[in-house]
Design an enzyme around this catalytic site. Sequence first.
Site, short mmCIF file in Angstrom:
data_model
loop_
_atom_site.label_atom_id
_atom_site.label_comp_id
_atom_site.label_asym_id
_atom_site.label_seq_id
_atom_site.Cartn_x
_atom_site.Cartn_y
_atom_site.Cartn_z
N LYS A 15 33.20 77.93 65.72
CA LYS A 15 31.78 78.32 65.66
C LYS A 15 31.71 79.59 64.81
O LYS A 15 31.94 80.69 65.30
CB LYS A 15 31.30 78.60 67.08
CG LYS A 15 29.83 78.38 67.35
CD LYS A 15 28.89 79.13 66.46
CE LYS A 15 28.58 80.52 66.92
NZ LYS A 15 27.93 81.35 65.93
N PRO A 16 31.40 79.43 63.50
CA PRO A 16 31.32 80.63 62.65
C PRO A 16 30.04 81.39 62.91
O PRO A 16 29.12 80.88 63.54
CB PRO A 16 31.32 80.04 61.23
CG PRO A 16 30.75 78.67 61.38
CD PRO A 16 31.08 78.19 62.77
N ALA A 17 29.96 82.62 62.40
CA ALA A 17 28.75 83.42 62.56
C ALA A 17 27.59 82.79 61.80
O ALA A 17 27.77 82.18 60.74
CB ALA A 17 29.00 84.84 62.06
N SER A 45 31.87 91.44 68.57
CA SER A 45 31.56 92.72 69.22
C SER A 45 32.09 92.75 70.65
O SER A 45 32.24 91.71 71.30
CB SER A 45 30.05 92.92 69.22
OG SER A 45 29.44 91.88 69.96
N GLU A 66 39.31 89.70 70.07
CA GLU A 66 39.48 90.70 69.01
C GLU A 66 38.12 91.38 68.87
O GLU A 66 37.20 90.82 68.27
CB GLU A 66 39.88 90.04 67.68
CG GLU A 66 41.24 89.38 67.69
CD GLU A 66 42.38 90.38 67.64
OE1 GLU A 66 42.12 91.59 67.43
OE2 GLU A 66 43.53 89.97 67.83
N LEU A 67 37.99 92.58 69.42
CA LEU A 67 36.65 93.18 69.57
C LEU A 67 36.48 94.40 68.66
O LEU A 67 37.22 94.59 67.71
CB LEU A 67 36.43 93.51 71.04
CG LEU A 67 36.68 92.34 72.00
CD1 LEU A 67 36.51 92.76 73.45
CD2 LEU A 67 35.80 91.15 71.68
N CYS A 86 36.38 95.91 61.44
CA CYS A 86 36.69 96.40 62.80
C CYS A 86 37.75 97.50 62.76
O CYS A 86 37.87 98.26 63.71
CB CYS A 86 37.17 95.24 63.65
SG CYS A 86 38.51 94.36 62.87
N GLU A 144 30.72 102.30 66.89
CA GLU A 144 31.06 101.79 65.57
C GLU A 144 29.83 101.91 64.66
O GLU A 144 28.77 101.38 65.02
CB GLU A 144 31.33 100.28 65.71
CG GLU A 144 32.72 99.83 65.60
CD GLU A 144 32.81 98.30 65.67
OE1 GLU A 144 32.04 97.64 66.38
OE2 GLU A 144 33.71 97.78 65.02
P1 NAP Z 1 28.96 89.40 67.37
O1 NAP Z 1 27.51 89.62 67.35
O2 NAP Z 1 29.70 89.66 68.63
O3 NAP Z 1 29.15 87.85 66.95
C1 NAP Z 1 30.42 87.29 66.78
C2 NAP Z 1 30.31 85.79 67.01
O4 NAP Z 1 29.92 85.54 68.35
C3 NAP Z 1 29.28 85.11 66.12
O5 NAP Z 1 29.77 83.83 65.75
C4 NAP Z 1 28.09 84.97 67.06
O6 NAP Z 1 27.26 83.89 66.71
C5 NAP Z 1 28.80 84.67 68.36
N1 NAP Z 1 28.02 84.93 69.56
C6 NAP Z 1 27.08 85.86 69.77
N2 NAP Z 1 26.61 85.77 71.03
C7 NAP Z 1 27.28 84.75 71.63
C8 NAP Z 1 27.24 84.16 72.94
N3 NAP Z 1 26.41 84.60 73.89
N4 NAP Z 1 28.07 83.12 73.19
C9 NAP Z 1 28.91 82.65 72.24
N5 NAP Z 1 28.98 83.17 70.99
C10 NAP Z 1 28.18 84.21 70.70
O7 NAP Z 1 29.73 90.21 66.26
P2 NAP Z 1 29.39 90.34 64.71
O8 NAP Z 1 28.22 91.24 64.56
O9 NAP Z 1 29.32 88.99 64.07
O10 NAP Z 1 30.72 91.05 64.16
C11 NAP Z 1 30.91 92.41 64.15
C12 NAP Z 1 31.80 92.83 65.29
O11 NAP Z 1 33.03 92.13 65.23
C13 NAP Z 1 32.17 94.31 65.22
O12 NAP Z 1 32.10 94.88 66.51
C14 NAP Z 1 33.62 94.28 64.73
O13 NAP Z 1 34.36 95.41 65.09
C15 NAP Z 1 34.11 93.04 65.39
N6 NAP Z 1 35.31 92.53 64.70
C16 NAP Z 1 36.51 92.64 65.33
C17 NAP Z 1 37.66 92.20 64.69
C18 NAP Z 1 39.00 92.30 65.34
O14 NAP Z 1 39.92 91.65 64.87
N7 NAP Z 1 39.17 93.08 66.40
C19 NAP Z 1 37.56 91.66 63.40
C20 NAP Z 1 36.32 91.57 62.79
C21 NAP Z 1 35.20 92.01 63.46
P3 NAP Z 1 25.89 84.11 65.86
O15 NAP Z 1 26.25 84.88 64.66
O16 NAP Z 1 25.49 82.72 65.53
O17 NAP Z 1 24.97 84.82 66.78
#
Ligand code: NAP
Length: 479
Positions: free
Chosen positions: A172-174, A226, A247-248, A281, A382
């Site tokens: 499930k990509p973003a 996140s 991985e948050l 991240c 962040e």
């Molecule tokens: P996000 O809002 O948490 O979304 C990530 C993924 O989760 C998306 O595919 C999103 O789908 C999905 N999602 C959101 N709510 C959900 C739910 N209730 N149930 C299931 N899936 C759900 O994060 P983001 O804004 O895309 O990415 C930025 C964050 O990722 C930052 O905090 C960054 O630090 C972190 N990150 C961490 C790493 C690591 O390796 N530690 C690497 C890269 C990024 P939708 O987009 O369709 O809503």
Amino acid sequence: MQTRNLINGEWRDAPSGATFDVTNPATDEVIAKVPDGGAGQAVAAIAAARAALPSWRALPAAERAGPLAKLASLMLAKQDELAKLLTREQGKPLAEARGEISYAASFISWAAEEAKRVYGETVPASRTDQRILVLRQAVGVVAAITPWNFPAAMITRKLGPALAAGCTIIVKPAEQTPLSAFAIGELALEAGIPAGVLNIITGDSAAIGQAIFADPTVRKVSFTGSTAVGQKLMVAAANNVVRLSLELGGHAPFLVFDDADVDAAVIGAIKSKFRNAGQTCVCPNRFFVQDGIYDEFVAKLAAALEPLRIGSGLDEGVSVGPLIDDDAVAKVRDHVDDALSHGATLRLGGKIFSPESGLTERFCQPTILEGVNASMKLNHEETFGPVAPIRRFTHEAEAIELANDSPYGLASYFYTRDNSRVWRVAEALEYGIVGANDGAPSTAQAPFGGVKMSGIGREGGRYVMHEYLNIKYVSIGID
Ligand code: NAP
């Protein structure tokens, strides 16, 4: 360009016909319309993955490695096309997107090789009539949920080891960046990965998430995103006691000691902080620089950042692309304003603007803030933008205390020429990843992941295979 969901080897629209737009963050141009699927498509994808599992996991690892290696080489052969698509949906400069495609392919080829070395164990028993055997077996159906900031690599870091271990997967990509996922799906079919082994679905993330955690077939969820969403998924995973890799978010410190090679530290700072316009991240969010070298470091960093060209990632020579969306712009603006209102001073940048007509107002100048203190938002959260907040420190122990003063624990960096300090500081930093004189430590061979609120589990290297394998203990009674 493929724009539909991949379920059981077929490209499918949402049953309702609903779609959502994928736009270029640099221009707001609509690049594609993709299915606004939901729980129904998730259920169909899980069923396809379940049906494909027995024959895929029964293959010898070397046979699973074949199509995976082919997928990696197809990605490299199409590197330029994939990079352009990635830049159009995500915004990062083309050179970075090319780098991401080869980085993404490296996770697949590494895992394909590593699966051949998933060893079991025999353990000496305490009884003469017993033999103890430890087997490692694929966990089963896996779901991968990925973010927008690395639309290719965050998928292949999961897909490569999961498939290599013998699992089948639903990705499930973003919402902002599904096109790179579909492109990888197309190449996977071309590489000979059987129908149902890889499924890709887009749409309502909450509904898809609920369907994934409601179905006991799914034995593992690997999530990158996140911390707030990761916490929700931990609660949901309790339902069927599903294994999780998380991985948050991060909040990386970047320390520069008096004895550092300042030029190397500046290069490291640019690589780690300003790549992807600060939307990674592992981006440093807090710079701590020792008194004796402070002025030189800040002056050299500012001089190196000033000439960087800001613009559409598709234009040659651009180093800083747009932020992903208006919410990201609002957050960066809020963090900079908050810091300035609490006494920080602007050394460089600070403006969010449109660099030329036809481009959105989502471009942020590389920014340096000085006089930062613990009361400011950017010291706790962040920022996810090209903003470097810098503080002074006097002693090593103080720097370590400042660096560890965070609930997050993903990446950390420090620069010093003192070999003993390299050991001391690397051991003292409470982070999953330490770049000692290295601003870009991530690579397919190494374990990537965080401690504390930055997550659970590791991606990369031999460690990642165990995220997709169960241990089975077989006790054999003999005469
Ligand atoms: P996000 O809002 O948490 O979304 C990530 C993924 O989760 C998306 O595919 C999103 O789908 C999905 N999602 C959101 N709510 C959900 C739910 N209730 N149930 C299931 N899936 C759900 O994060 P983001 O804004 O895309 O990415 C930025 C964050 O990722 C930052 O905090 C960054 O630090 C972190 N990150 C961490 C790493 C690591 O390796 N530690 C690497 C890269 C990024 P939708 O987009 O369709 O809503």
